[in-house]
Write a protein that holds these residues in place. Structure first.
Motif, PDB file in Angstrom:
ATOM      1  N   TYR A   1      28.727  40.496  26.573  1.00  0.00           N
ATOM      2  CA  TYR A   1      28.300  40.333  25.179  1.00  0.00           C
ATOM      3  C   TYR A   1      27.658  41.617  24.655  1.00  0.00           C
ATOM      4  CZ  TYR A   1      25.589  38.924  21.128  1.00  0.00           C
ATOM      5  OH  TYR A   1      25.045  38.865  19.871  1.00  0.00           O
ATOM      6  N   LEU A   2      26.777  42.205  25.427  1.00  0.00           N
ATOM      7  CA  LEU A   2      26.095  43.427  25.012  1.00  0.00           C
ATOM      8  C   LEU A   2      27.065  44.597  24.891  1.00  0.00           C
ATOM      9  CD1 LEU A   2      22.845  43.173  27.186  1.00  0.00           C
ATOM     10  CD2 LEU A   2      23.078  42.736  24.731  1.00  0.00           C
ATOM     11  N   ARG A   3      28.088  44.599  25.737  1.00  0.00           N
ATOM     12  CA  ARG A   3      29.067  45.689  25.698  1.00  0.00           C
ATOM     13  C   ARG A   3      29.999  45.600  24.498  1.00  0.00           C
ATOM     14  NH1 ARG A   3      34.096  46.391  27.680  1.00  0.00           N
ATOM     15  NH2 ARG A   3      34.168  44.622  29.113  1.00  0.00           N
ATOM     16  N   THR A   4      30.218  44.402  24.000  1.00  0.00           N
ATOM     17  CA  THR A   4      31.218  44.215  22.941  1.00  0.00           C
ATOM     18  C   THR A   4      30.639  43.861  21.573  1.00  0.00           C
ATOM     19  OG1 THR A   4      31.487  41.879  23.544  1.00  0.00           O
ATOM     20  CG2 THR A   4      32.946  43.470  24.606  1.00  0.00           C
ATOM     21  N   GLU A   5      29.342  43.561  21.490  1.00  0.00           N
ATOM     22  CA  GLU A   5      28.794  43.043  20.241  1.00  0.00           C
ATOM     23  C   GLU A   5      28.937  43.999  19.063  1.00  0.00           C
ATOM     24  OE1 GLU A   5      24.630  42.339  20.210  1.00  0.00           O
ATOM     25  OE2 GLU A   5      24.128  44.112  21.391  1.00  0.00           O
ATOM     26  N   PHE A   6      28.926  45.309  19.317  1.00  0.00           N
ATOM     27  CA  PHE A   6      29.015  46.272  18.224  1.00  0.00           C
ATOM     28  C   PHE A   6      30.455  46.444  17.731  1.00  0.00           C
ATOM     29  CE2 PHE A   6      30.080  48.757  21.890  1.00  0.00           C
ATOM     30  CZ  PHE A   6      30.975  49.704  21.442  1.00  0.00           C
ATOM     31  N   MET A   7      31.434  45.891  18.470  1.00  0.00           N
ATOM     32  CA  MET A   7      32.838  46.078  18.104  1.00  0.00           C
ATOM     33  C   MET A   7      33.435  44.895  17.364  1.00  0.00           C
ATOM     34  SD  MET A   7      34.549  48.015  21.385  1.00  0.00           S
ATOM     35  CE  MET A   7      34.168  46.670  22.518  1.00  0.00           C
ATOM     36  N   VAL A   8      32.876  43.712  17.558  1.00  0.00           N
ATOM     37  CA  VAL A   8      33.494  42.521  16.977  1.00  0.00           C
ATOM     38  C   VAL A   8      32.484  41.696  16.187  1.00  0.00           C
ATOM     39  CG1 VAL A   8      35.255  42.380  18.765  1.00  0.00           C
ATOM     40  CG2 VAL A   8      33.084  41.213  19.097  1.00  0.00           C
ATOM     41  N   SER A   9      33.002  40.903  15.227  1.00  0.00           N
ATOM     42  CA  SER A   9      32.168  40.042  14.390  1.00  0.00           C
ATOM     43  C   SER A   9      32.395  38.590  14.792  1.00  0.00           C
ATOM     44  CB  SER A   9      32.521  40.245  12.906  1.00  0.00           C
ATOM     45  OG  SER A   9      32.392  41.605  12.537  1.00  0.00           O
ATOM     46  N   LEU A  10      31.522  38.075  15.642  1.00  0.00           N
ATOM     47  CA  LEU A  10      31.704  36.729  16.171  1.00  0.00           C
ATOM     48  C   LEU A  10      31.533  35.646  15.102  1.00  0.00           C
ATOM     49  CD1 LEU A  10      29.834  37.049  19.592  1.00  0.00           C
ATOM     50  CD2 LEU A  10      32.297  36.893  19.224  1.00  0.00           C
ATOM     51  N   ASP A  11      30.863  35.983  13.992  1.00  0.00           N
ATOM     52  CA  ASP A  11      30.586  34.981  12.971  1.00  0.00           C
ATOM     53  C   ASP A  11      31.689  34.877  11.918  1.00  0.00           C
ATOM     54  OD1 ASP A  11      29.927  37.572  12.177  1.00  0.00           O
ATOM     55  OD2 ASP A  11      28.472  36.882  10.697  1.00  0.00           O
ATOM     56  N   LYS A  12      32.709  35.730  12.006  1.00  0.00           N
ATOM     57  CA  LYS A  12      33.787  35.713  11.025  1.00  0.00           C
ATOM     58  C   LYS A  12      35.118  35.687  11.775  1.00  0.00           C
ATOM     59  CE  LYS A  12      30.971  38.378   7.778  1.00  0.00           C
ATOM     60  NZ  LYS A  12      30.829  39.646   7.018  1.00  0.00           N
ATOM     61  N   ILE A  13      35.721  34.514  11.845  1.00  0.00           N
ATOM     62  CA  ILE A  13      36.884  34.297  12.692  1.00  0.00           C
ATOM     63  C   ILE A  13      38.065  35.202  12.329  1.00  0.00           C
ATOM     64  CG2 ILE A  13      38.572  32.637  13.521  1.00  0.00           C
ATOM     65  CD1 ILE A  13      35.748  32.186  14.535  1.00  0.00           C
ATOM     66  N   LEU A  14      38.438  35.228  11.056  1.00  0.00           N
ATOM     67  CA  LEU A  14      39.593  36.026  10.646  1.00  0.00           C
ATOM     68  C   LEU A  14      39.357  37.509  10.885  1.00  0.00           C
ATOM     69  CD1 LEU A  14      40.686  34.259   7.320  1.00  0.00           C
ATOM     70  CD2 LEU A  14      41.748  34.108   9.580  1.00  0.00           C
ATOM     71  N   LEU A  15      38.153  37.963  10.574  1.00  0.00           N
ATOM     72  CA  LEU A  15      37.812  39.362  10.815  1.00  0.00           C
ATOM     73  C   LEU A  15      37.812  39.666  12.299  1.00  0.00           C
ATOM     74  CD1 LEU A  15      36.909  42.106   9.758  1.00  0.00           C
ATOM     75  CD2 LEU A  15      34.541  41.280   9.764  1.00  0.00           C
ATOM     76  N   LEU A  16      37.333  38.716  13.083  1.00  0.00           N
ATOM     77  CA  LEU A  16      37.303  38.877  14.539  1.00  0.00           C
ATOM     78  C   LEU A  16      38.710  39.063  15.098  1.00  0.00           C
ATOM     79  CD1 LEU A  16      36.062  38.682  17.390  1.00  0.00           C
ATOM     80  CD2 LEU A  16      36.179  36.196  17.164  1.00  0.00           C
ATOM     81  N   VAL A  17      39.630  38.191  14.686  1.00  0.00           N
ATOM     82  CA  VAL A  17      41.014  38.265  15.168  1.00  0.00           C
ATOM     83  C   VAL A  17      41.639  39.599  14.771  1.00  0.00           C
ATOM     84  CG1 VAL A  17      43.323  37.279  14.947  1.00  0.00           C
ATOM     85  CG2 VAL A  17      41.338  35.777  15.162  1.00  0.00           C
ATOM     86  N   LEU A  18      41.380  40.023  13.520  1.00  0.00           N
ATOM     87  CA  LEU A  18      41.919  41.295  13.038  1.00  0.00           C
ATOM     88  C   LEU A  18      41.354  42.465  13.842  1.00  0.00           C
ATOM     89  CD1 LEU A  18      43.626  42.846  10.997  1.00  0.00           C
ATOM     90  CD2 LEU A  18      41.645  42.856   9.448  1.00  0.00           C
ATOM     91  N   GLN A  19      40.064  42.425  14.100  1.00  0.00           N
ATOM     92  CA  GLN A  19      39.426  43.490  14.878  1.00  0.00           C
ATOM     93  C   GLN A  19      40.005  43.573  16.285  1.00  0.00           C
ATOM     94  OE1 GLN A  19      35.362  42.113  14.332  1.00  0.00           O
ATOM     95  NE2 GLN A  19      34.835  43.974  13.196  1.00  0.00           N
ATOM     96  N   LEU A  20      40.152  42.428  16.922  1.00  0.00           N
ATOM     97  CA  LEU A  20      40.693  42.396  18.284  1.00  0.00           C
ATOM     98  C   LEU A  20      42.129  42.923  18.321  1.00  0.00           C
ATOM     99  CD1 LEU A  20      39.376  38.961  19.615  1.00  0.00           C
ATOM    100  CD2 LEU A  20      38.566  41.245  20.227  1.00  0.00           C
TER     101      LEU A  20
END
Length: 213
Positions: A100-119
């Motif tokens: 979680y600490l390693r990835t928190e700055f790269m992804v937005s866990l609170d926004k599903i569509l944005l999260l999928v796009l980021q990944l």
């Protein structure tokens, strides 16, 4: 050595140096992906290759996905991640927080569509850089097995994060295994889109687990 190969070699050295910079306390390993993507397209222009020649063939995606043996390799990193998290839950629960600490700055866990796009963007970017460019160029000088090992070693070290040495080693080990598998997918398909699909699925599982915990 041709001018094109010389340029690619310099770019690969830069990616290598940046990837191991974590050992010196610099958090700039992500720059290696940018370098790889830039020189992937520079090399494509210099060699005057089509997308099918460079390893980024959109038209071949459907054909690749119809191959059951390719589907096996695509899904294998997901299986590895499932095993990784089951073992971590049983024997190394600190690993979940580390991820979680390693990835928190790269992804937005609170926004599903944005999260999928980021990944999706992160997976494709890393695959273009490390498989489409670095692995492809390295394979011109080395057989495929040492190419996969060296590429995956550098890729893994680029994900090195501060933490308990056991947890960090556990993390890097599974990143290395999955990187080898992404490399196998690329080797079999010569298509970074396909290895990116495998990478995206594996990463999506990780984020889902993190969000659950």
């Amino acid at each position: 050595m041709s001018k094109i190969n010389s340029i690619c070699l310099v770019a690969m050295l830069v990616m290598t140096i940046v990837s191991v910079s974590n050992f010196l306390g610099f958090s700039i390993a992500g720059i290696s992906v940018i370098v790889g993507i830039v020189f992937f397209f520079i090399n494509r222009v210099l060699e005057k290759n089509t997308s099918s020649d460079t390893g980024l063939n959109v038209k071949a995606i459907g054909i690749n996905l119809k191959d059951k043996s390719i589907l096996f390799w695509i899904g294998l990193p997901l299986v590895i991640n499932i095993v990784c998290f089951i073992l971590a839950t049983l024997f190394l629960p600190e690993f979940i927080e580390h991820i979680y600490l390693r990835t928190e700055f790269m992804v937005s866990l609170d926004k599903i569509l944005l999260l999928v796009l980021q990944l999706a963007i992160l997976a494709l970017g890393e695959e273009i850089a490390w498989r489409g460019f670095f692995q492809r160029q390295l394979s011109k000088w080395l057989p495929i097995i040492p190419t996969l090992i060296l590429t995956s070693l550098l890729f893994s070290l680029g994900h090195l994060a501060v933490g308990n040495i056991v947890v960090v080693s556990y993390d890097i080990f599974f990143i290395f295994i999955n990187s080898v598998l992404y490399g196998v997918v690329f080797y079999k398909t010569n298509n970074a889109w396909i290895s990116a699909i495998s990478h995206f699925i594996a990463n999506l599982f990780i984020v889902i687990v993190i969000a659950f915990f």
